[in-house]
Write an enzyme that holds these catalytic residues in place. Sequence first.
Site, PDB file in Angstrom:
ATOM      1  N   CYS A   1      44.993  22.655  -1.843  1.00  0.00           N
ATOM      2  CA  CYS A   1      46.015  22.621  -0.780  1.00  0.00           C
ATOM      3  C   CYS A   1      46.473  21.188  -0.520  1.00  0.00           C
ATOM      4  O   CYS A   1      45.766  20.424   0.144  1.00  0.00           O
ATOM      5  CB  CYS A   1      45.447  23.236   0.495  1.00  0.00           C
ATOM      6  SG  CYS A   1      46.587  23.120   1.884  1.00  0.00           S
TER       7      CYS A   1
ATOM      8  N   CYS B   1      47.145  20.355   3.201  1.00  0.00           N
ATOM      9  CA  CYS B   1      45.934  20.124   4.003  1.00  0.00           C
ATOM     10  C   CYS B   1      45.313  18.760   3.686  1.00  0.00           C
ATOM     11  O   CYS B   1      44.805  18.093   4.586  1.00  0.00           O
ATOM     12  CB  CYS B   1      44.874  21.176   3.704  1.00  0.00           C
ATOM     13  SG  CYS B   1      45.498  22.843   3.517  1.00  0.00           S
ATOM     14  N   ASP B   2      45.311  18.353   2.415  1.00  0.00           N
ATOM     15  CA  ASP B   2      44.449  17.247   2.007  1.00  0.00           C
ATOM     16  C   ASP B   2      45.161  15.994   1.491  1.00  0.00           C
ATOM     17  O   ASP B   2      44.494  14.997   1.189  1.00  0.00           O
ATOM     18  CB  ASP B   2      43.476  17.748   0.907  1.00  0.00           C
ATOM     19  CG  ASP B   2      42.564  18.848   1.433  1.00  0.00           C
ATOM     20  OD1 ASP B   2      42.299  18.853   2.650  1.00  0.00           O
ATOM     21  OD2 ASP B   2      42.133  19.699   0.644  1.00  0.00           O
TER      22      ASP B   2
END
Length: 315
Positions: free
Chosen positions: A134, A137-138
């Site tokens: 992701c 997200c990261d």
Amino acid sequence: MEKIYDVIIIGAGPAGLTAGLYAARDKMSTLVLEKEKPGGQIATTDEVANYPGSIENATGPSLVSRMVDQCKEFGAEIEKDNIKEVQLEEKIKVLIGEKETYKAKSVVIATGATPRKLGAPGEKELTGKGVSYCATCDADFFTDLEVFVIGGGDSAVEEAIHLSKFARKVTIVHRREELKAAKSIQEKAFKNEKIGFIWNSSVKEIKGDGMVEGMVLENLQTGELTEFEADDEDGTFGIFIFVGYLPQTGLFKDKLNLSKAGYILTDDNMHTDLSGVLAAGDVREKSLRQVATAVGDGAIAAIQAEKYIDHAFEE
Ligand code: NAP
């Protein structure tokens, strides 16, 4: 007496939330069950450029949060629970979750698909420690670091472009000589000075003690192995894996007709082979998996559920 819902929807991605909105708006008692956070894959996507009406800078999470609000506004309940077993053959469907058991006259399956894993040594152990599925997200964790993106489809190339806003350098590793992504997306990546490519290669091993420190790639044409090590100064680098998705249909094996690849087979009106059981979105066998097609499926499934109930539960 135990509540029997008109419709229970399993999965709160765009398909499930749209089914919830349409069902609740038609005054059916509606429950949407989600095992994680609402949104499905779109919640992990930074840009939703091809959903009609998307405005510039609209993100996946912002779109999802509007869908959730709209669904609730019409009266749908959204609950967090992980369904472990389903009994779908009888007229009243039973869903057994970790928290509760639920009953409904009809069920819409909108469980979507999850990222496919490479299966390389070290991948599992280092997930969340440099290995990610992701970018939204990261990406931030890799600001000014180096990242590798594995895959050659729309997801890999789009997410590589997103990662280039954070990382010092992004290298797309693809097992073929050319990308599979749409031409318009490819062009953006080829123009991006931060993005490089390694062709005909796959990940043989991911190495690291507590975080990613190295990776071995195999050239699939020559068999040559190349090891990448993190810069001494950086200590680590990111490996973002986008090699397709797997349908979330484990609960329905031996219960519903599935395609060879494990997707649920439906007719054009989202009906599965069991009465009162419908499927919508990415979990369904179909030619195009997009938010635009998921919401269409969700709307049809809800309206069809209503028609089914009117007919099957006629007094
Ligand atoms: P995908 O289209 O299935 O592409 C997967 C890519 O990963 C392919 O290039 C495949 O290589 C490669 N791959 C598969 N298994 C691999 C393995 N074990 N090791 C290395 N590489 C592997 O998946 P996706 O990109 O996630 O897209 C999924 C669906 O969502 C598609 O329908 C796509 O169009 C859609 N999508 C659309 C958008 C958009 O329109 N903006 C954005 C994201 C996703 P091969 O080429 O060799 O098969």
